[in-house]
Design an enzyme around this catalytic site. Structure first.
Site, PDB file in Angstrom:
ATOM      1  N   ASP A  58       0.869  -1.170   0.000  1.00 49.57           N
ATOM      2  CA  ASP A  58       0.000   0.000   0.000  1.00 49.57           C
ATOM      3  C   ASP A  58       0.916   1.233   0.000  1.00 49.57           C
ATOM      4  O   ASP A  58       2.138   1.114   0.196  1.00 49.57           O
ATOM      5  CB  ASP A  58      -0.888  -0.029   1.249  1.00 49.57           C
ATOM      6  CG  ASP A  58      -1.875   1.126   1.297  1.00 49.57           C
ATOM      7  OD1 ASP A  58      -2.278   1.634   0.225  1.00 49.57           O
ATOM      8  OD2 ASP A  58      -2.237   1.542   2.418  1.00 49.57           O
ATOM      9  N   ASP A  80      -0.136   5.156   1.178  1.00 46.38           N
ATOM     10  CA  ASP A  80      -0.353   6.052   2.323  1.00 46.38           C
ATOM     11  C   ASP A  80      -0.375   5.269   3.634  1.00 46.38           C
ATOM     12  O   ASP A  80      -1.096   4.280   3.778  1.00 46.38           O
ATOM     13  CB  ASP A  80      -1.689   6.792   2.159  1.00 46.38           C
ATOM     14  CG  ASP A  80      -1.661   7.780   1.009  1.00 46.38           C
ATOM     15  OD1 ASP A  80      -1.214   8.912   1.212  1.00 46.38           O
ATOM     16  OD2 ASP A  80      -2.090   7.410  -0.100  1.00 46.38           O
ATOM     17  N   ASP A 124      -1.958  -0.706   5.618  1.00 49.30           N
ATOM     18  CA  ASP A 124      -2.410  -0.175   6.904  1.00 49.30           C
ATOM     19  C   ASP A 124      -3.906   0.090   6.977  1.00 49.30           C
ATOM     20  O   ASP A 124      -4.417   0.430   8.051  1.00 49.30           O
ATOM     21  CB  ASP A 124      -1.695   1.156   7.191  1.00 49.30           C
ATOM     22  CG  ASP A 124      -2.228   2.282   6.324  1.00 49.30           C
ATOM     23  OD1 ASP A 124      -2.266   2.120   5.083  1.00 49.30           O
ATOM     24  OD2 ASP A 124      -2.638   3.320   6.872  1.00 49.30           O
TER      25      ASP A 124
END
Length: 315
Positions: A62, A64, A265
């Site tokens: 991922d 961000d 996240d």
């Protein structure tokens, strides 16, 4: 409103460039207990590598909150030079892809590496390697070239929604413009409504505005991220499907000697974690400094630990 709060845990003031939070004693105990279920991928690194012996690793990341810190201004979510170097180094050894909620162009510009594969809009906009069996088998897959002129396959399963997404984007910009701190981001195949900088007393108003607009668009839905509402097409596609597509594109989907590792996240990464767990294809690694339930096997506390993990992969 409850979903907005649960996906946006309150943190104490950040103390360093990677946005780690100082923890109280109670928080430390809770987190350490949580680590029994989701062990640190750093402390478990030898165990992971033992399982990887004789296997080909495929790495999915991922952006961000994983490669870059979560910041107040989403346009300034820059990755560090050291993180970029680490990602470049692992991509030289393992097939590596970034799967982000950002538009493909945005995440490509943030990362700036040609050695990777990219999937934007939560996997609804994929730039992957060319394999004739893939492009021939998917009606939404087209042959194209990247910015360096290299031939790639573009897969866009939500292409028919583009006019609708643009229309909703304009409506959301218009209806939220009076709410201080609200920001609406067009991520091509989805619209992100950021409320990180909005006073909590106005969160319910934002949620209601989004719901009111979507009443006229039954083929769109809302999902929750970290202080962001994501307006997305109602199609059977997510980051988990994107992982499966990329593995197929790489010729790694039906091989017992492949270990996939996905590091993320956000709630949207859970679909990818689940695909790896249910199919016994590899390990999901959740990046989180607060305890939460997940389909991941392991955890890392923040992007600084992600950096350490990536460096360890190629040492």
């Amino acid at each position: 409103m409850d979903a907005m709060k649960s996906s946006s845990p309150t943190h104490k003031k950040k103390t360093n460039a990677f946005n780690t939070e100082p923890a109280s004693t109670d928080t430390d105990v809770t987190y350490l207990t949580w680590l029994l279920k989701y062990p640190s991928a750093l402390k478990s690194f030898e165990q992971i590598m033992d399982y990887a012996k004789g296997k080909r690793i495929a790495l999915f990341l991922d952006y961000d909150g994983t490669l870059s810190p979560i910041v107040d201004n989403p346009d300034r979510a820059f990755m560090s030079d050291s993180m970029r170097a680490a990602v470049r180094n692992v991509a030289k050894v393992f097939p590596t892809a970034i799967i982000s909620g950002r538009s493909l162009d945005k995440v490509y510009n943030f990362v700036g590496l040609t050695e990777l594969y990219y999937a934007g809009s939560h996997g609804m906009d994929i730039m992957g390697p060319v394999r004739h069996s893939i492009s021939d088998g998917h009606q939404d897959c087209i042959r194209s070239t990247d910015k360096q002129g290299k031939e790639v396959n573009l897969f866009q399963p939500a292409s028919e929604f583009l006019p609708t997404i643009h229309e909703v984007f304009r409506s959301l910009v218009r209806c939220t413009q009076e709410i201080k701190g609200a920001e609406v981001e067009n991520n091509k195949f989805c619209v992100s409504v950021h409320y990180r900088n909005v006073d909590e007393k106005h969160w319910k108003t934002i949620a209601q505005l989004v719901d009111d607009i979507l009443k006229d668009y039954p083929r769109l839905r809302v999902t929750h991220g970290r202080k962001v509402l994501e307006v997305r097409p109602v199609i059977d596609w997510d980051k988990g499907k994107a992982v499966e597509f990329l593995l197929e594109s790489l010729g790694l989907s039906n091989s017992d000697d492949v270990l996939s590792i996905y590091v993320g996240d956000d709630r949207t990464d859970e679909d990818a974690f689940k695909v790896l767990r249910d199919g016994k294809r590899g390990y999901g690694i959740l990046v989180s400094s607060v305890p939460k339930e997940s389909n991941a096997f392991y955890s890392l506390r923040d992007p600084s630990e992600v950096l350490e993990f990536l460096k360890s992969l190629v040492m």
